[in-house]
Motif scaffolding. Structure first.
Motif, PDB file in Angstrom:
ATOM      1  N   ILE A  22       0.869  -1.186   0.000  1.00 25.08           N
ATOM      2  CA  ILE A  22       0.000   0.000   0.000  1.00 25.08           C
ATOM      3  C   ILE A  22       0.902   1.229   0.000  1.00 25.08           C
ATOM      4  N   ASP A  23       0.948   1.898  -1.151  1.00 29.93           N
ATOM      5  CA  ASP A  23       1.772   3.105  -1.308  1.00 29.93           C
ATOM      6  C   ASP A  23       0.895   4.298  -0.926  1.00 29.93           C
ATOM      7  N   VAL A  24       1.330   5.054   0.113  1.00 31.15           N
ATOM      8  CA  VAL A  24       0.493   6.166   0.601  1.00 31.15           C
ATOM      9  C   VAL A  24       0.966   7.522   0.057  1.00 31.15           C
TER      10      VAL A  24
ATOM     11  N   VAL B 110      -1.057  15.883   9.308  1.00 31.81           N
ATOM     12  CA  VAL B 110      -0.784  15.642   7.885  1.00 31.81           C
ATOM     13  C   VAL B 110      -1.186  14.212   7.526  1.00 31.81           C
ATOM     14  N   GLN B 111      -1.451  14.007   6.237  1.00 33.84           N
ATOM     15  CA  GLN B 111      -1.598  12.628   5.774  1.00 33.84           C
ATOM     16  C   GLN B 111      -0.210  11.993   5.709  1.00 33.84           C
ATOM     17  N   ALA B 112      -0.199  10.665   5.776  1.00 30.91           N
ATOM     18  CA  ALA B 112       1.076   9.957   5.942  1.00 30.91           C
ATOM     19  C   ALA B 112       2.045  10.132   4.780  1.00 30.91           C
ATOM     20  N   GLY B 113       1.528  10.460   3.583  1.00 31.78           N
ATOM     21  CA  GLY B 113       2.409  10.554   2.413  1.00 31.78           C
ATOM     22  C   GLY B 113       3.099  11.902   2.255  1.00 31.78           C
ATOM     23  N   VAL B 114       2.769  12.875   3.105  1.00 33.27           N
ATOM     24  CA  VAL B 114       3.458  14.181   3.049  1.00 33.27           C
ATOM     25  C   VAL B 114       4.937  13.959   3.363  1.00 33.27           C
ATOM     26  N   THR B 115       5.834  14.593   2.592  1.00 35.44           N
ATOM     27  CA  THR B 115       7.263  14.430   2.901  1.00 35.44           C
ATOM     28  C   THR B 115       7.718  15.574   3.809  1.00 35.44           C
ATOM     29  N   ARG B 116       8.869  15.362   4.446  1.00 32.48           N
ATOM     30  CA  ARG B 116       9.326  16.358   5.425  1.00 32.48           C
ATOM     31  C   ARG B 116       9.614  17.712   4.751  1.00 32.48           C
ATOM     32  N   LYS B 117      10.153  17.671   3.515  1.00 34.02           N
ATOM     33  CA  LYS B 117      10.444  18.944   2.841  1.00 34.02           C
ATOM     34  C   LYS B 117       9.152  19.626   2.418  1.00 34.02           C
ATOM     35  N   GLN B 118       8.175  18.817   1.964  1.00 37.21           N
ATOM     36  CA  GLN B 118       6.875  19.376   1.572  1.00 37.21           C
ATOM     37  C   GLN B 118       6.225  20.073   2.760  1.00 37.21           C
TER      38      GLN B 118
END
Ligand SMILES: Cc1cc2nc3c(=O)[nH]c(=O)nc-3n(C[C@H](O)[C@H](O)[C@H](O)COP(=O)(O)OP(=O)(O)OC[C@H]3O[C@@H](n4cnc5c(N)ncnc54)[C@H](O)[C@@H]3O)c2cc1C
Length: 467
Positions: free
Chosen positions: A99-101, A119-127
């Protein structure tokens, strides 16, 4: 030759299971070879294991529905963030559904008045940091890669700022998690402290997808410091550099970052990031605070460094100079690989109590030098944490054997100093064998937790604990 885990029986997704998933998510179910291979391989030398299919999920409800279908068919489920983990974490050892989030990448709410966000889990730290820049706040946890917040939570990640701001363990306030039967729970409210029952938030932080699938994360945020000052200081030897760090921490100086790079790593980053630092053991520092506070920290650290032969501080105070410095540090892994093009990296991390750090690094450096392998050392040394990058030719069994033996000795050395086999990269399947020594009977308690939350062993099977 890659590093292989013990073989486990296949639990391949059946055509019926795949058909139900396709009916649920349509063309967001991918079965093509390239996508499957990309989702079964992390950034390490560990052997890849592609899943049978990848679902690109878009909501908590959808993750729950996917898990319910997989549970009915007894099909394993492996959560995936950005795939930057280093210990074979995302390998689908028995097949199953990844499951790719990454498409769950919305910043849901920023509450500047409470210094937190969800945040939703797929947010990246830089985003996330880009999104909140105008609020005057920032999120400090910074693994070298631009990892997802879900993946960072699942690996209990940290990075260069952890010495001042803590790791994901200290910075996650609450989680939304899909359990192995598809139930959705929230582990906590947003209160900064709570004594209301078992601490489920911390149970899921570091669980590597083996206990549940994290779909939303509530995080602490911090005010961007009024003054930030960074510096590079070379030292005559490894011991002098590390002893400066130990003295700094023992004196209670609240450094924001203190990173150690040995001579080989300095050579690597000079070549990779086109810098011209001295190629000897070096510390990178950063100080945060008010102008007077930073000045005081700088003076104290300079005095301690001078006691250990570190007098040549080069300052990077302009934002672009600091960004260049930390960018070079964050690319240390790829810079290391550049020392021997065509070879693979095998990055191991250990962490010891700060008073044992110099012994651990000096003994490790001597062991690495005696092996003849090319192995730079770099570390978030303010926490007692450091990494060895084994640069190996994966087709040379002799080299692989040497690297694995060095790694084994590295871990045993850290454990003998009451340290841990991994300070931040996590266990995956690469470090499972060390948990018995590190945890003893406590590993049985971890097995009981796994069995209670995932009785059919569906969630990322073959990782952390062997059942
Ligand atoms: C160049 C480089 C530098 C690095 N530097 C650091 C560093 O300084 N500090 C550090 O801590 N790490 C570092 N790492 C390792 C890596 O970036 C971290 O482990 C990161 O937290 C992994 O996040 P990810 O999104 O890539 O997770 P993935 O690799 O996708 O997944 C990692 C694990 O978490 C699970 N998982 C992922 N998403 C979820 C979810 N939503 N719910 C439940 N489980 C999930 C997966 O199943 C897997 O077990 C580095 C890696 C590289 C390549």
């Amino acid at each position: 030759m890659s590093h292989l885990p013990p073989a486990l029986p296949a639990r391949t997704a059946s055509p019926e299971c795949l058909a139900e998933l396709a009916a649920l998510v349509g063309d967001r179910l991918a079965t093509g070879t390239a996508i499957r291979e990309q989702h079964g391989k992390d950034e390490s030398f560990h052997a890849p294991f592609p899943p049978d299919a990848v679902v690109f999920a878009i909501s908590t409800e959808e993750v729950s529905a996917v898990v319910k279908i997989c549970a009915r068919y007894g099909t394993p489920v492996i959560p995936f963030g950005t795939g930057t983990s280093l210990e074979g974490h995302i390998a689908a050892l028995q097949g199953g559904i990844c499951i790719d989030v990454s498409r769950m990448n919305a910043v849901l709410e920023v509450r500047a008045e409470d210094l937190d966000c969800t945040v939703q889990a797929g947010v990246t730290r830089k985003q996330l940091n880009e999104f909140i820049r105008d609020t005057g706040l920032f999120f400090p946890i910074d693994p070298g890669a631009d990892a997802s917040i879900g993946g960072m939570t699942a690996t209990r990640a940290s990075g260069t700022n952890a010495v001042r701001y803590g790791t994901m363990r200290e910075n996650v306030l609450a989680l939304t998690v899909v359990l192995s039967d598809g139930r959705v729970i929230r582990t906590s409210r947003r209160a900064r402290k709570s004594a209301a029952g078992y601490d489920l938030t911390r149970l899921f932080v570091g669980s590597e997808g083996t206990l549940g699938i994290i779909t939303e994360v509530t995080l602490r945020l911090y005010g961007i410091p009024e003054t930030i000052s960074a510096a590079v200081c070379p030292f005559p030897g490894v011991e002098e550099a590390v002893n400066t760090v130990i003295a700094t921490i023992q004196s209670g100086i609240p450094v924001a970052r203190v990173e150690f790079l040995d001579a080989l790593q300095m050579k690597a980053i000079n070549a990779y990031s086109k810098l011209s630092h001295a190629e000897i053991p070096t510390l990178f520092f950063e100080f945060h605070g008010s102008p007077a506070g930073v000045q005081e920290q700088v003076e104290m650290v300079q005095a301690l460094a001078a006691d250990h032969g570190g007098t040549d501080f080069q300052w990077a105070n302009a934002p672009e100079d600091r960004a260049r410095l930390w960018d070079a540090r964050h690319k240390a892994y790829y810079a290391g690989l550049g020392l021997r093009p065509g070879c693979s990296g095998f990055s191991s991390d250990v962490c010891v109590p700060i008073s044992r750090l110099a012994d651990c690094i000096v003994e490790t450096r001597a062991d690495l030098d005696a092996s003849g392998l090319l192995c730079p050392i770099v570390g978030h040394v303010g926490d007692g944490n450091f990494h060895v990058l084994f640069i190996v030719n994966p087709d040379d069994p002799q080299e692989m054997e040497t690297a694995l033996a060095l790694n084994e000795r590295l871990v045993q050395r850290a454990l003998s100093m009451d340290g841990t086999c991994t300070g931040e990269h996590g266990v995956g399947y690469g470090k499972m064998d060390f948990l018995e020594t590190e945890h003893g009977d406590a590993l049985d308690v971890m097995r009981s937790i796994k069995k209670a939350l995932d009785p059919a062993n569906l969630l990322n099977p073959g990782k952390i604990v062997r059942l």
